[in-house]
Motif scaffolding. Structure first.
Motif, PDB file in Angstrom:
ATOM      1  N   GLY A 186      -6.836   0.187   1.815  1.00  0.00           N
ATOM      2  CA  GLY A 186      -6.851   1.417   2.602  1.00  0.00           C
ATOM      3  C   GLY A 186      -5.513   2.134   2.594  1.00  0.00           C
ATOM      4  O   GLY A 186      -5.254   2.994   3.439  1.00  0.00           O
ATOM      5  N   ARG A 187      -4.633   1.787   1.646  1.00  0.00           N
ATOM      6  CA  ARG A 187      -3.309   2.396   1.540  1.00  0.00           C
ATOM      7  C   ARG A 187      -3.159   3.067   0.184  1.00  0.00           C
ATOM      8  O   ARG A 187      -3.672   2.564  -0.817  1.00  0.00           O
ATOM      9  CB  ARG A 187      -2.194   1.347   1.701  1.00  0.00           C
ATOM     10  CG  ARG A 187      -2.267   0.553   2.993  1.00  0.00           C
ATOM     11  CD  ARG A 187      -1.273  -0.601   2.954  1.00  0.00           C
ATOM     12  NE  ARG A 187      -1.373  -1.461   4.114  1.00  0.00           N
ATOM     13  CZ  ARG A 187      -0.666  -1.318   5.227  1.00  0.00           C
ATOM     14  NH1 ARG A 187       0.214  -0.327   5.315  1.00  0.00           N
ATOM     15  NH2 ARG A 187      -0.819  -2.144   6.232  1.00  0.00           N
ATOM     16  N   SER A 188      -2.419   4.181   0.131  1.00  0.00           N
ATOM     17  CA  SER A 188      -2.184   4.870  -1.129  1.00  0.00           C
ATOM     18  C   SER A 188      -0.986   4.245  -1.842  1.00  0.00           C
ATOM     19  O   SER A 188      -0.137   3.600  -1.223  1.00  0.00           O
ATOM     20  CB  SER A 188      -1.907   6.357  -0.881  1.00  0.00           C
ATOM     21  OG  SER A 188      -0.704   6.525  -0.158  1.00  0.00           O
ATOM     22  N   GLU A 189      -0.912   4.471  -3.169  1.00  0.00           N
ATOM     23  CA  GLU A 189       0.196   3.913  -3.943  1.00  0.00           C
ATOM     24  C   GLU A 189       1.529   4.491  -3.488  1.00  0.00           C
ATOM     25  O   GLU A 189       2.525   3.776  -3.391  1.00  0.00           O
ATOM     26  CB  GLU A 189      -0.019   4.182  -5.432  1.00  0.00           C
ATOM     27  CG  GLU A 189       1.078   3.566  -6.299  1.00  0.00           C
ATOM     28  CD  GLU A 189       0.854   3.800  -7.780  1.00  0.00           C
ATOM     29  OE1 GLU A 189       1.479   3.113  -8.594  1.00  0.00           O
ATOM     30  OE2 GLU A 189       0.045   4.699  -8.116  1.00  0.00           O
ATOM     31  N   SER A 190       1.559   5.792  -3.212  1.00  0.00           N
ATOM     32  CA  SER A 190       2.809   6.421  -2.764  1.00  0.00           C
ATOM     33  C   SER A 190       3.283   5.835  -1.437  1.00  0.00           C
ATOM     34  O   SER A 190       4.477   5.762  -1.168  1.00  0.00           O
ATOM     35  CB  SER A 190       2.612   7.929  -2.617  1.00  0.00           C
ATOM     36  OG  SER A 190       1.586   8.222  -1.679  1.00  0.00           O
ATOM     37  N   GLU A 191       2.353   5.399  -0.630  1.00  0.00           N
ATOM     38  CA  GLU A 191       2.697   4.839   0.672  1.00  0.00           C
ATOM     39  C   GLU A 191       3.345   3.465   0.549  1.00  0.00           C
ATOM     40  O   GLU A 191       4.259   3.132   1.310  1.00  0.00           O
ATOM     41  CB  GLU A 191       1.436   4.741   1.532  1.00  0.00           C
ATOM     42  CG  GLU A 191       1.652   4.158   2.918  1.00  0.00           C
ATOM     43  CD  GLU A 191       0.361   4.005   3.689  1.00  0.00           C
ATOM     44  OE1 GLU A 191       0.406   3.461   4.810  1.00  0.00           O
ATOM     45  OE2 GLU A 191      -0.695   4.421   3.167  1.00  0.00           O
ATOM     46  N   VAL A 192       2.908   2.656  -0.401  1.00  0.00           N
ATOM     47  CA  VAL A 192       3.416   1.287  -0.509  1.00  0.00           C
ATOM     48  C   VAL A 192       4.501   1.133  -1.561  1.00  0.00           C
ATOM     49  O   VAL A 192       5.138   0.084  -1.632  1.00  0.00           O
ATOM     50  CB  VAL A 192       2.264   0.307  -0.839  1.00  0.00           C
ATOM     51  CG1 VAL A 192       1.200   0.366   0.226  1.00  0.00           C
ATOM     52  CG2 VAL A 192       1.658   0.616  -2.202  1.00  0.00           C
ATOM     53  N   HIS A 193       4.730   2.166  -2.390  1.00  0.00           N
ATOM     54  CA  HIS A 193       5.715   2.039  -3.475  1.00  0.00           C
ATOM     55  C   HIS A 193       7.097   1.733  -2.891  1.00  0.00           C
ATOM     56  O   HIS A 193       7.588   2.417  -1.999  1.00  0.00           O
ATOM     57  CB  HIS A 193       5.770   3.338  -4.281  1.00  0.00           C
ATOM     58  CG  HIS A 193       6.570   3.202  -5.549  1.00  0.00           C
ATOM     59  ND1 HIS A 193       7.941   3.336  -5.590  1.00  0.00           N
ATOM     60  CD2 HIS A 193       6.194   2.918  -6.817  1.00  0.00           C
ATOM     61  CE1 HIS A 193       8.370   3.168  -6.817  1.00  0.00           C
ATOM     62  NE2 HIS A 193       7.329   2.904  -7.588  1.00  0.00           N
ATOM     63  N   GLY A 194       7.705   0.669  -3.407  1.00  0.00           N
ATOM     64  CA  GLY A 194       9.021   0.259  -2.934  1.00  0.00           C
ATOM     65  C   GLY A 194       8.980  -0.632  -1.704  1.00  0.00           C
ATOM     66  O   GLY A 194      10.011  -1.165  -1.295  1.00  0.00           O
ATOM     67  N   GLN A 195       7.800  -0.811  -1.104  1.00  0.00           N
ATOM     68  CA  GLN A 195       7.670  -1.665   0.074  1.00  0.00           C
ATOM     69  C   GLN A 195       7.551  -3.133  -0.346  1.00  0.00           C
ATOM     70  O   GLN A 195       7.158  -3.452  -1.456  1.00  0.00           O
ATOM     71  CB  GLN A 195       6.435  -1.269   0.883  1.00  0.00           C
ATOM     72  CG  GLN A 195       6.473   0.145   1.441  1.00  0.00           C
ATOM     73  CD  GLN A 195       7.491   0.291   2.551  1.00  0.00           C
ATOM     74  OE1 GLN A 195       7.656  -0.596   3.381  1.00  0.00           O
ATOM     75  NE2 GLN A 195       8.195   1.409   2.563  1.00  0.00           N
ATOM     76  N   SER A 196       7.867  -4.020   0.586  1.00  0.00           N
ATOM     77  CA  SER A 196       7.747  -5.451   0.313  1.00  0.00           C
ATOM     78  C   SER A 196       6.280  -5.863   0.286  1.00  0.00           C
ATOM     79  O   SER A 196       5.441  -5.302   0.994  1.00  0.00           O
ATOM     80  CB  SER A 196       8.485  -6.250   1.390  1.00  0.00           C
ATOM     81  OG  SER A 196       8.201  -7.632   1.256  1.00  0.00           O
ATOM     82  N   LEU A 197       5.986  -6.876  -0.542  1.00  0.00           N
ATOM     83  CA  LEU A 197       4.630  -7.412  -0.614  1.00  0.00           C
ATOM     84  C   LEU A 197       4.140  -7.915   0.739  1.00  0.00           C
ATOM     85  O   LEU A 197       2.932  -8.006   0.973  1.00  0.00           O
ATOM     86  CB  LEU A 197       4.577  -8.572  -1.612  1.00  0.00           C
ATOM     87  CG  LEU A 197       4.423  -8.234  -3.093  1.00  0.00           C
ATOM     88  CD1 LEU A 197       4.503  -9.510  -3.900  1.00  0.00           C
ATOM     89  CD2 LEU A 197       3.113  -7.534  -3.363  1.00  0.00           C
ATOM     90  N   GLU A 198       5.060  -8.220   1.636  1.00  0.00           N
ATOM     91  CA  GLU A 198       4.688  -8.811   2.913  1.00  0.00           C
ATOM     92  C   GLU A 198       3.765  -7.914   3.731  1.00  0.00           C
ATOM     93  O   GLU A 198       3.020  -8.409   4.578  1.00  0.00           O
ATOM     94  CB  GLU A 198       5.939  -9.152   3.729  1.00  0.00           C
ATOM     95  CG  GLU A 198       6.792 -10.252   3.102  1.00  0.00           C
ATOM     96  CD  GLU A 198       7.999 -10.590   3.954  1.00  0.00           C
ATOM     97  OE1 GLU A 198       8.195  -9.904   4.989  1.00  0.00           O
ATOM     98  OE2 GLU A 198       8.744 -11.516   3.596  1.00  0.00           O
TER      99      GLU A 198
END
Length: 559
Positions: A231-243
C-alpha cells in the motif's frame, strides 16, 4: 669554445696576427727585426691555428650529433603524431583542414593529401552539424578547451560517432583538434539502455513483488506488485530502511534473516510478515540474494522477490483448525458413544431382568409384587425413551438435518406448553414452579428447539431438587436485541469440577436424582447445541447443597 677580445672572435685575431707577421717578414730588412724572432712568432701562430682547428672539429662533431638527435626527435614526433590512437587535426576558424595525421586520415577513410584544404564540416552529419559549428565558434571565442560529440558520414562506410576535443593554438588563428572514435562505446551505451529498459519493465510489471536495497538496507527499487502488497508507493519508500516493511514485534527477527545475505549466503525461501500501510499484515514467501562487485567481496545491492500467500495461509490455518477439530470431534464422539452404550445397557439390563422375573415367576408373584415390577419397568422404559429421543435430536444436529425455523413469538405461552410433560413429576415431588416472565416479552427462536431446551433444563431441576423444593423460571431483556432466560432450583447443586465437565460430550456427568431418578447427561449437550444454533450462549452457576441456576440468551427481535 670561442674567445673574445675587443668583441672579436679568436679566428679573427688569428687572421689579423698572421697578416701582421707576413707584413713584418716582408719589411724585416728595413726594420732590422731578427729572422729568428719572426720564425718563433710564426710557429706560435701555427700552433694556435692548429688548436683552433681542433676546436672547430669538435664543435662540428657536436653540431652533427645535435642534428642527428634533432632528426630522431622529429622522426619520433612525426611517428607519434601520425600513428597516435586518435585523429589530430589543425583547423582554421572556418573549419578548413590545414593539417591531419595519418590516423585521422585513416579514420575518415581517405588519403591525407585529399583531406587537406577540405572543410571538416562536409563529413559531419546534418543532425550534428550545428553542434560542430558551435564547437568551432566556442574554441575561437572562449580560448579554452572545448569538446563535443558528432556523427560523421564516411563515404562507403557506416556513420561513426566521434568525440572532439579542441583548443586554439598560440597564434590564435588555428585550432588543434583531437578526434576519438566512440561508436563502439555509444553502441554499448545504447545496448545497456535497452537492457536496463527491458529489466526495468521486467521488474516493474512482474506479477510477483520485487524489491532492491543497498548494503545499508536502504530501499532503492520497489516494483508495482510490491506497491500493491504494502500500500506504499516507490517514491514514498525510496531511501527508507527496510525496517518500515515489518511489524514492530518481528523487525529484529526479519532483519536478522535478511542480513545473512550480505555474507554471500542465498536466503532460503522463508515466510516473512509484511506490514501494510493500513495496518494489515501480509504473509509473504520471501527469498533474496546479494550482488557483489568484481572482487567478489564488496556488496553492491540485494534483490528479493516475494509471493503473497496471505489467503493461502488463512486457508491453511483454517484447514489445520478444521482437521484438529475433526480429530477432537471424532475422539469425543468415540468416548460419547461408549458413554451412551453404558447408559443404555443399565436400563435395558434392568428392564430385561424384570421381564425375566415376570416370565419365570409370574405364577408365584403377588399382585403387589407385579405392580412394583411394572412401575420399575415403566421407569426404565421412560428413561430409555428419553435417552433415545435425545440421541435422535443430537444425531440430527450433528448431521445438519435438523430443521431450524426461527420466528418471533411470545415466550410465556411457549413455557406453559413445554412444561405440561414436566408438571406431573414436579407435582409428585411437591416442587413449586414459579414464573417471572412478562406477558408481552418476545423472543426470536425456533419453537421446537426452545421447547426442548426448556423441558430438559426444568426436568433436570425437578430431578435434582428434593421434595418440597422450588424452581423459578425467569426472563428479561438483556439488551436491545437479546433476552436472558434463567431456571433456578433449590436442589443439591454441583461441585466446581462437575460444572467444568458439564457440557463436554466426552465426559460422563450423569448421576441419579434425589429420588433415584435416572439421568443420561445428554440433555445438557443438546441444550448447548440448540442455544448456540441461535447465536446465544449458555452457562451455569451452582454451589453444592444450595441449588443451581442455568442461564441462556436468545435473540429478542428479527436479526
Amino acid at each position: 669554445m670561442t674567445k673574445k677580445s675587443n668583441n672579436k672572435s679568436w679566428s679573427e685575431l688569428l687572421h689579423q696576427k698572421a697578416e701582421q707577421l707576413l707584413k713584418d717578414g716582408l719589411d724585416s730588412p728595413s726594420t732590422h727585426q731578427p729572422v729568428g724572432s719572426l720564425d718563433s712568432e710564426m710557429l706560435k701562430l701555427i700552433q694556435e691555428i692548429e688548436v683552433h682547428q681542433l676546436e672547430l672539429e669538435m664543435q662540428n662533431e657536436e653540431l652533427c650529433l645535435a642534428l642527428a638527435q634533432g632528426k630522431i626527435a622529429i622522426d619520433k614526433y612525426t611517428e607519434l603524431y601520425d600513428f597516435a590512437p586518435s585523429g589530430h587535426f589543425t583547423l582554421s576558424a572556418t573549419g578548413e583542414i590545414l593539417e591531419v595525421n595519418l590516423f585521422g586520415a585513416k579514420m575518415l577513410g581517405k588519403e591525407r593529401s585529399r583531406i587537406k584544404k577540405s572543410q571538416f564540416g562536409f563529413i559531419v552529419s546534418d543532425d550534428t552539424k550545428p553542434d560542430f559549428n558551435f564547437f568551432l565558434e566556442r574554441i575561437f571565442t572562449s580560448k579554452v578547451k572545448e569538446s563535443c560529440e558528432l556523427t560523421l558520414s564516411i563515404t562507403g562506410n557506416l556513420p561513426i560517432v566521434v568525440q572532439l576535443a579542441g583548443i586554439i593554438n598560440k597564434n590564435g588563428e588555428q585550432c588543434l583538434v583531437s578526434m576519438v572514435d566512440i561508436t563502439g562505446r555509444k553502441l554499448a551505451e545504447e545496448a545497456l539502455k535497452e537492457t536496463n529498459a527491458y529489466l526495468e519493465n521486467l521488474i516493474n510489471y512482474a506479477n510477483v513483488p520485487i524489491i532492491v536495497w543497498d548494503p545499508l538496507f536502504r530501499i532503492t527499487r520497489f516494483n508495482h506488485a510490491f506497491e500493491l502488497l504494502t500500500g506504499r508507493s516507490e517514491s514514498e519508500v525510496h531511501g527508507q530502511s527496510l525496517e518500515i516493511l515489518f511489524p514492530p514485534a518481528i523487525v529484529e527477527n526479519s532483519m536478522a534473516l535478511i542480513r545473512k545475505t550480505l555474507t554471500g549466503e542465498r536466503m532460503e525461501t522463508v515466510e516473512i510478515e509484511i506490514l501494510n500501510r493500513d495496518g494489515a499484515i501480509q504473509t509473504v514467501l520471501w527469498n533474496s540474494a546479494t550482488i557483489f562487485a568484481s572482487d567478489g567481496h564488496t556488496p553492491i545491492a540485494t534483490i528479493a522477490q516475494g509471493h503473497n500467500i496471505t489467503e493461502r495461509k488463512k486457508v491453511q490455518i483454517e484447514l489445520e483448525k478444521f482437521t484438529l477439530a475433526l480429530q477432537e470431534s471424532i475422539a469425543e464422539k468415540d468416548k460419547f458413544f461408549s458413554v451412551i452404550a453404558h447408559d443404555l445397557r443399565a436400563p435395558f439390563n434392568g428392564f430385561l431382568g424384570f421381564t425375566n422375573i415376570l416370565v419365570e415367576d409370574l405364577d408365584t408373584l403377588t399382585l403387589k409384587e407385579i405392580q412394583k415390577i411394572a412401575v420399575s419397568m415403566k421407569n426404565s422404559a421412560t428413561n430409555i425413551f428419553r435417552l433415545l429421543e435425545n440421541l435422535l435430536e443430537w444425531s440430527q444436529i450433528q448431521r445438519g438435518i435438523s430443521s431450524f425455523e426461527p420466528a418471533s413469538f411470545l415466550l410465556l405461552p411457549l413455557m406453559d406448553e413445554s412444561l405440561r410433560l414436566v408438571l406431573d413429576s414436579s407435582d409428585k415431588k411437591e416442587i413449586e414452579i414459579i414464573f417471572n416472565i412478562e406477558k408481552d416479552l418476545k423472543v426470536f427462536a425456533d419453537e421446537n428447539m426452545l421447547g426442548s431446551t426448556i423441558r430438559n433444563l426444568v426436568t433436570n431441576a425437578v430431578k435434582f431438587t428434593p421434595r418440597g423444593g422450588k424452581i423459578t423460571i425467569a426472563a428479561k431483556p438483556a439488551s436491545a436485541d437479546s433476552v436472558e432466560i434463567s431456571i433456578s432450583d433449590t436442589g443439591i447443586g454441583m461441585s466446581r469440577e462437575m460444572i467444568e465437565d458439564l457440557f463436554r460430550i466426552d465426559v460422563q456427568t450423569s448421576r441419579r436424582g434425589t429420588e433415584n431418578e435416572p439421568s443420561t447427561g445428554l440433555g445438557l449437550i443438546i441444550c448447548k447445541e440448540f442455544i448456540e444454533k441461535h447465536g446465544g450462549k449458555i452457562w451455569v452457576e451452582s454451589e453444592e447443597e444450595k441449588g443451581s441456576t442455568f442461564w441462556f440468551t436468545l435473540p429478542a427481535n428479527l436479526p
